[in-house]
Every structure is written in structure tokens, then in C-alpha cells.
Design an enzyme around this catalytic site. Structure first.
Site, PDB file in Angstrom:
ATOM      1  N   LYS A 182       0.816  -1.210   0.000  1.00  0.00           N
ATOM      2  CA  LYS A 182       0.000   0.000   0.000  1.00  0.00           C
ATOM      3  C   LYS A 182       0.859   1.273   0.000  1.00  0.00           C
ATOM      4  O   LYS A 182       2.087   1.190   0.041  1.00  0.00           O
ATOM      5  CB  LYS A 182      -0.962  -0.038   1.186  1.00  0.00           C
ATOM      6  CG  LYS A 182      -1.906  -1.266   1.157  1.00  0.00           C
ATOM      7  CD  LYS A 182      -2.949  -1.185   0.055  1.00  0.00           C
ATOM      8  CE  LYS A 182      -3.566  -2.514  -0.346  1.00  0.00           C
ATOM      9  NZ  LYS A 182      -4.441  -3.154   0.608  1.00  0.00           N
TER      10      LYS A 182
HETATM   11  C1  LIG Z   1      -5.373  -4.337   0.971  1.00  0.00           C
HETATM   12  C2  LIG Z   1      -6.827  -4.156   1.073  1.00  0.00           C
HETATM   13  C3  LIG Z   1      -7.536  -4.388   2.269  1.00  0.00           C
HETATM   14  C4  LIG Z   1      -6.925  -5.076   3.449  1.00  0.00           C
HETATM   15  O1  LIG Z   1      -5.850  -4.459   3.999  1.00  0.00           O
HETATM   16  P1  LIG Z   1      -4.994  -5.249   5.095  1.00  0.00           P
HETATM   17  O2  LIG Z   1      -4.252  -4.156   5.791  1.00  0.00           O
HETATM   18  O3  LIG Z   1      -4.099  -6.187   4.357  1.00  0.00           O
HETATM   19  O4  LIG Z   1      -5.936  -5.952   5.988  1.00  0.00           O
HETATM   20  C5  LIG Z   1      -8.868  -4.048   2.335  1.00  0.00           C
HETATM   21  N1  LIG Z   1      -9.510  -3.543   1.267  1.00  0.00           N
HETATM   22  C6  LIG Z   1      -8.898  -3.336   0.092  1.00  0.00           C
HETATM   23  C7  LIG Z   1      -9.669  -2.741  -1.029  1.00  0.00           C
HETATM   24  C8  LIG Z   1      -7.540  -3.656  -0.048  1.00  0.00           C
HETATM   25  O5  LIG Z   1      -6.933  -3.489  -1.238  1.00  0.00           O
END
Ligand SMILES: *Cc1c(COP(=O)(O)O)cnc(C)c1O
Length: 384
Positions: A182
Site C-alpha cells: 500500500k
Molecule cells: C489491501 C486491502 C484491504 C486489506 O488491507 P490489510 O491491511 O491487508 O488488511 C482491504 N480492502 C482493500 C480494497 C484492499 O486493497
């Protein structure tokens, strides 16, 4: 030629030093660094409370728990999203009611949301696809008129603006991800942001075993051995090791965004007039977090399909991804709720034609050029 991965974290010596400092401080679990990250992150997105957790999934789960989603309730979720958005609804034995997305930007269709609302609807969960905000005005209007809380999945969207407001200061609770891929990372991590004192307190308690009052302080000088369990909570707290990393990433967010913007600009310039490629609608180039850059292959222009195009890119040493296989096409949702692929025709179309290209701050100009040349070259080679 070296393989260019689809995503890489951007970790500098600064992050490494911060993690070492955290280790040397002897406070390795939730503590002062996490409190600092919560305060700074909430301030950065214009929210009152930040509650750090070990994932965005955990944050989404506790956000729904805090607003009172219970067994049998319904939560409206777009089908074109990651597993997390809907599984958290199932954690609470509630029903994810999937809706279709808009073809232009892959965000939830407000008209579909309106049609999906029933007396059982307990929350609406917009997903800010790829780093661009959903058109929040119509969604908030629908929700406010019916007093339905809006819990935003902003895993892609830090920092993102919508009409001058930051994502994090619009809906009722907004959940961010600090997963490895991210826009900022703590390895694993997430944050819920809200202006509501009661919901913030509930999430804080539920993320550390349902223990009331600053449970993390019980091993400090001001803490006490005494505690009370007020609910069967979860173990969702973020460590200070991770938060130390997060604080440096947070301080570098603009620098990293600038680099992604540059890549997005180069891709846009290169592909905007390409007859085989359709780009997503961008409302305002600078308000986008540019977590993803998605191209869609136009039907009938190439002699190869999307899957083959991905294979060809891989053969050229370029990693890609697809965002997302719509939830309603996965066995669990398909079989549990009886969905058919064409129930959400827009998401199905988007899925079939989409390719996400590498876009991250560690990419060099040469890397970007390589992706450009590879995509353009494939289009020339396989044009009908
Ligand atoms: C990555 C992601 C999540 C989950 O994030 P985590 O921190 O890995 O739990 C939730 N929603 C979307 C759209 C994502 O791309």
C-alpha cells in the site's frame, strides 16, 4: 533482463534506524510510538481519533462492530473489491449485499446502492478504488437521509482528496491499510479514523481483548495490574516496531506520492491515444493517491486476450496484477448467495479487461520506460 515486480515497499535507512530505535527502547509492542502514529495519522487526514490496528481488515471489522452491526444485518459492499471488505461483514454473521460499480472509475454505483437499501441495511461501505475517492456526495446523501453509517474502505487511499476534503474526514469511520504493497507500509498494519468518541473508544477496547481503559499501559509506571474485561475482544493491536516504521513512512508520504504521480503522468501520456487501451476516468489528477494504475484492453482491437497480454508482459519481465476478481465470482460468495457472473455486468466487464501496471516510488525512470515500451510494443505486435 531483471524482473520488475508489480509492487515493492520503499524502505530507506531512515525507516531502518527508526525500527532499531524502537527495538532499543525496549518497548516493542503497542506503546508510545503507536500513540504517536495514531495522533499524527488522524491529524494528517483531518480526523479526531486514530485507532491503530494490525491490519485494515481488523479496522474494518471493528468499525462495523462499533456501529452495532449484528447477526442478520446487511452491509452494502461493491463487488469489485478485495476479500477483506466483505469477509468482515461475515465475521459478524451479517450479510454482505454486493452492488455493481461504475465503468469509468470502478467505484460503487450510488444508484445500485440506493436500490440495495432495505430496513436491514446497517452500513454502506464505499471502496475508494485504486486511490481515487468514490463520488461521496450522492452516497453520503443517501446514507444521511436514512441514518445509515458510512464505513469507508480506504485501503488504497492515503492521501486522497475528494472535493477538497481528505478521505478520512468524510464518512463515519474510515479504514486505511499499511500492508506491504500500500501507499505507506508498516509491513502489516491499519488504522481506523473517526470523529465519533464512543465508536473510537469501542474500537480501542475491542482491539485489545475487550479490556477497558488503556490496557496497553498496564506495564508502565502509571499503569496498574488491575483491569476489567467488558466484552470478548480481539488481538488486533499494532506494535511499536511497526509504528516506528509507519511514522517515517508517514513523514515521507508526499515524496513517495510525487514519484507515483510522475509514473501515472507518463502512463497517461503514453496510453491516452492508444486504440487498444482504455484508461479509468480521473476526476482530478492531483487528488488521486495513485495506489493503482489500471489499463483496460478494448474488445476486438487485439488478437490476444487480457490473460495472454499479462503472460506476454511477464515474458518481458514485467509483473502485473488484476484488481479485482469480483467477489460474487468467488466460490464462497457465489455458492452462499447464489450469484451469477452477469449479476453485476459492469464489474464483470471491468474484471475481464483490466490489468494493473507497476506504480511505486522505488521504480526508476528506466523502469517506467520499460513498462511503457512493453505495453506499446505488445499492442503493435498483436493488433488485428
Ligand atoms: C489491501 C486491502 C484491504 C486489506 O488491507 P490489510 O491491511 O491487508 O488488511 C482491504 N480492502 C482493500 C480494497 C484492499 O486493497
Amino acid at each position: 533482463m531483471e524482473f520488475l515486480p508489480f509492487a515493492l515497499p520503499d524502505i530507506t535507512d531512515q525507516e531502518k534506524r527508526a525500527v532499531m530505535d524502537a527495538l532499543e527502547s525496549n518497548w516493542v509492542t503497542t506503546g508510545p510510538k503507536t500513540k504517536e502514529l495514531e495522533a499524527k495519522f488522524a491529524a494528517a487526514v483531518g480526523g479526531k481519533h486514530g485507532i491503530a490496528m494490525n491490519s485494515c481488515t481488523a479496522a474494518l471489522h471493528l468499525a462495523l462492530e462499533a456501529i452495532g452491526v449484528r447477526a442478520g444485518d446487511e452491509v452494502i459492499v461493491p463487488t469489485l473489491t478485495f476479500a477483506a471488505s466483505a469477509e468482515v461483514v461475515r465475521y459478524l454473521d451479517a450479510k454482505p449485499v454486493l452492488v455493481d460499480v461504475l465503468p469509468g472509475d470502478h467505484t460503487m454505483d450510488p444508484k445500485a446502492v440506493e436500490r440495495a437499501i432495505t430496513p436491514k441495511t446497517k452500513a454502506i461501505m464505499p471502496v475508494h478504488f485504486g486511490g481515487q475517492a468514490c463520488d461521496m456526495d450522492p452516497i453520503m446523501e443517501l446514507a444521511r437521509a436514512r441514518k445509515i453509517p458510512v464505513i469507508e474502505d480506504a485501503a488504497h487511499s492515503f492521501p486522497t482528496y475528494y472535493k477538497g476534503k481528505m478521505v478520512g474526514s468524510i464518512g463515519d469511520i474510515t479504514c486505511f491499510s499499511f500492508y506491504a504493497t500500500k501507499t505507506i507500509t508498516t509491513g502489516e498494519g491499519g488504522m481506523a479514523v473517526t470523529n465519533n468518541d464512543a465508536w473510537a473508544e469501542r474500537m480501542r477496547i475491542m482491539c485489545l481483548h475487550g479490556i477497558s481503559k488503556d490496557a496497553w499501559k498496564r506495564y508502565t509506571a502509571e499503569g496498574s495490574w488491575y483491569y476489567e474485561i467488558i466484552a470478548p475482544g480481539y488481538k488486533y493491536n499494532l506494535t511499536d516496531i511497526a509504528s516506528a516504521l509507519g511514522l517515517v513512512q508517514l513523514s515521507r508520504v508526499q515524496e513517495m506520492l510525487e514519484k507515483r504521480r510522475k509514473i501515472a503522468r507518463a502512463y497517461t501520456e503514453a496510453f491516452k491515444d492508444n486504440p487498444a487501451i482504455e484508461l479509468l476516468d480521473v476526476r482530478d489528477f492531483d487528488s488521486h493517491a495513485w495506489h493503482l494504475f489500471v489499463i483496460k484492453l478494448r474488445d476486438g482491437v487485439l488478437s490476444i486476450d487480457r490473460n495472454k497480454f499479462i503472460e506476454e508482459l511477464k515474458a518481458l519481465g514485467i509483473g502485473t496484477s488484476v484488481h479485482f476478481i469480483p467477489l460474487h465470482m468467488h466460490p464462497y460468495y457465489r455458492d452462499t448467495y447464489g450469484y451469477k457472473p452477469e449479476d453485476f455486468p459492469v464489474a464483470l466487464e471491468c474484471f475481464k479487461r483490466s490489468i494493473s501496471l507497476p506504480i511505486y516510488s522505488k521504480m526508476t525512470e528506466a523502469d517506467t520506460a520499460r513498462v511503457l515500451d512493453a505495453v506499446s510494443g505488445l499492442v503493435k505486435r498483436f493488433r488485428n
